[in-house]
Design a protein around this motif. Structure first.
Motif, short mmCIF file in Angstrom:
data_model
loop_
_atom_site.label_atom_id
_atom_site.label_comp_id
_atom_site.label_asym_id
_atom_site.label_seq_id
_atom_site.Cartn_x
_atom_site.Cartn_y
_atom_site.Cartn_z
N UNK A 74 -35.32 -5.86 -5.00
CA UNK A 74 -33.95 -5.37 -5.16
C UNK A 74 -33.38 -5.96 -6.43
N UNK A 75 -32.50 -5.27 -7.13
CA UNK A 75 -31.97 -5.85 -8.35
C UNK A 75 -30.96 -6.95 -7.99
N UNK A 76 -31.46 -8.13 -8.02
CA UNK A 76 -30.59 -9.26 -7.68
C UNK A 76 -31.17 -10.49 -8.35
N UNK A 77 -30.33 -11.34 -8.85
CA UNK A 77 -30.79 -12.65 -9.30
C UNK A 77 -29.62 -13.60 -9.12
N UNK A 78 -29.76 -14.81 -9.63
CA UNK A 78 -28.70 -15.79 -9.40
C UNK A 78 -28.22 -16.38 -10.72
N UNK A 79 -28.26 -15.54 -11.78
CA UNK A 79 -27.86 -16.06 -13.08
C UNK A 79 -26.37 -16.39 -13.12
N UNK A 80 -25.59 -15.71 -12.27
CA UNK A 80 -24.14 -16.01 -12.27
C UNK A 80 -23.89 -17.44 -11.78
N UNK A 81 -24.83 -18.02 -11.06
CA UNK A 81 -24.67 -19.40 -10.60
C UNK A 81 -25.43 -20.40 -11.48
N UNK A 229 -15.86 -21.27 -9.97
CA UNK A 229 -15.38 -20.01 -10.54
C UNK A 229 -15.84 -18.79 -9.74
N UNK A 230 -17.10 -18.79 -9.31
CA UNK A 230 -17.67 -17.60 -8.67
C UNK A 230 -17.43 -17.57 -7.16
N UNK A 231 -17.44 -18.76 -6.54
CA UNK A 231 -17.39 -18.80 -5.07
C UNK A 231 -16.13 -19.48 -4.55
N UNK A 232 -15.35 -20.06 -5.45
CA UNK A 232 -14.14 -20.77 -5.00
C UNK A 232 -14.46 -22.02 -4.20
N UNK A 233 -15.62 -22.63 -4.49
CA UNK A 233 -16.01 -23.84 -3.74
C UNK A 233 -15.99 -25.05 -4.67
N UNK A 234 -15.53 -26.19 -4.14
CA UNK A 234 -15.50 -27.42 -4.94
C UNK A 234 -16.78 -28.22 -4.79
N UNK A 235 -17.66 -27.76 -3.90
CA UNK A 235 -18.88 -28.52 -3.63
C UNK A 235 -20.08 -27.59 -3.80
N UNK A 236 -21.28 -28.19 -3.85
CA UNK A 236 -22.49 -27.37 -3.99
C UNK A 236 -23.46 -27.67 -2.85
N UNK A 237 -24.40 -26.78 -2.66
CA UNK A 237 -25.51 -26.97 -1.72
C UNK A 237 -26.80 -26.89 -2.53
N UNK A 238 -27.76 -27.71 -2.20
CA UNK A 238 -29.05 -27.70 -2.89
C UNK A 238 -30.15 -27.49 -1.84
N UNK A 239 -30.34 -26.23 -1.47
CA UNK A 239 -31.26 -25.92 -0.36
C UNK A 239 -32.69 -26.38 -0.64
N UNK A 240 -33.16 -26.15 -1.88
CA UNK A 240 -34.55 -26.50 -2.20
C UNK A 240 -34.75 -28.02 -2.14
N UNK A 241 -33.73 -28.72 -2.57
CA UNK A 241 -33.81 -30.18 -2.58
C UNK A 241 -33.84 -30.72 -1.15
N UNK A 242 -33.08 -30.09 -0.26
CA UNK A 242 -33.10 -30.49 1.15
C UNK A 242 -34.49 -30.21 1.74
N UNK A 243 -35.12 -29.11 1.32
CA UNK A 243 -36.46 -28.79 1.83
C UNK A 243 -37.47 -29.87 1.40
N UNK A 244 -37.34 -30.37 0.17
CA UNK A 244 -38.23 -31.46 -0.26
C UNK A 244 -37.92 -32.72 0.55
#
Ligand code: BDR
Ligand code: CA
Length: 315
Positions: A74-81, A229-244
């Motif tokens: 599907x045409x999707x990527x995460x370059x906006x983040x 700017x994109x999600x209105x969130x002051x915090x981040x999640x690092x899913x891949x890092x949690x998987x490690x």
């Protein structure tokens, strides 16, 4: 003895932090890092894998694999983040791109070189893994385990109401892996999302007198900016890092065996992961799914692991 791992990833800032954690931890021997399209194009993911490993220059240099585009995505990527180049547009130096084997070939070669010993850690769409299994079906019996960051057990997604990015990007490949009789562990979005990292993280990153600190400080602030700017969130999640972190500290995670599959054609549900939790399900539960974690302890492990990468890469 260190556990041999191949890290298949689509960097992405999250993937870059995850690689920083993995490449300097004595519990892991990262034998290869293979690129896959996802957050960015195949070509960019290939470049980014080489950039990250060169920037970090770990003591044991992994082999690198190159990505090719999925058959139909599907045409999707995460370059906006993550920024246009996936690494915050930070202009990180990279030497002339090395000639690399395609990721799926490298996965086959490394698994065959150490039968039963290699864990394949998937931090991006499952395109390469599905291709590796098509290329060499015997791989199924030679792989130690596949650890997948992806999907959602609660049913709440992050790119559609019910689909998580890594699975949504290439649902047929994800289905192939979910249905394959390999030993699998899933670290889903609803678990990784519980680790919410505030701006405090920026003070805890190693400083710029280390290679790890330079890399992380060049890219992680961008993720905070785009989340605001994109999600209105002051915090981040690092899913891949949690998987490690789940690989490094399994004692901090609770898992349960479930039977799971991937929706490949639903008009609204494409890419959703479906788990059969009926009490008398006829399906065999064959995926170890992470369902709970000790959030403060996992956060602490991530911060300490990155600090350690800083100490090991002091300039
Ligand atoms: C996953 O999606 C990607 O954008 C991240 O790198 C992570 O692998 C989280 O849904
Ligand atoms: Ca990723």
């Amino acid at each position: 003895m260190a556990r041999k791992v191949i890290i298949d990833c689509d960097p992405g800032i999250d993937d870059a932090v995850a690689l920083t954690l993995a490449l300097f931890d004595p519990r892991l021997e990262v034998v290869a890092v293979t690129a896959v399209a996802g957050n960015v194009s195949a070509e960019q993911a290939t470049r980014n894998v080489q950039t990250i490993v060169e920037q970090l220059d770990p003591p044991r240099y992994p082999r690198l694999g190159s990505a090719t585009e999925p058959d139909s995505a599907p045409y999707i990527d995460r370059r906006h983040l993550n920024g246009e180049d996936g690494l915050a547009g930070a202009g990180l130096a990279v030497s002339q791109l090395a000639r690399q084997h395609p990721s799926e070939k490298l996965i086959c070669d490394e698994v065959r070189a150490a039968p039963g010993e290699v864990t394949l850690v998937c931090l991006g769409p499952l395109t390469n893994v599905a291709r590796a299994l098509t290329r060499d079906p015997e791989l199924l019996s030679l792989l130690g385990r596949i650890v997948i960051m992806g999907g959602s057990v609660s049913g709440v997604g992050n790119v559609t109401p019910c689909a998580e990015f890594n699975i949504y990007f290439d649902p047929p490949s994800a289905r192939t892996i979910f249905r394959s009789p390999t030993t699998k562990t899933l670290v889903p979005l609803d678990v990784t999302d519980q680790v919410v990292l505030s701006l405090e993280l920026l003070n805890q990153l190693p400083d710029e007198t280390s290679r790890a600190g330079r890399l992380l400080r060049a890219i992680v602030p961008h993720l905070f900016r785009t989340h605001r700017h994109e999600l209105g969130q002051e915090s981040i999640r690092l899913s891949d890092t949690v998987a490690i972190a789940a690989m490094l500290h399994p004692e901090l995670f609770h898992t349960t065996e479930l039977s799971g599959d991937v929706e490949t054609s639903g008009e609204l549900t494409l890419g959703a992961t479906i788990f059969d939790r009926r009490p008398n399900s006829p399906q065999r539960a064959d995926i170890e799914v992470t369902t709970e974690l000790d959030v403060p302890a996992v956060t602490d492990c991530i911060v300490r692991g990155l600090a350690d990468a800083g100490r090991q890469t002091a300039i």
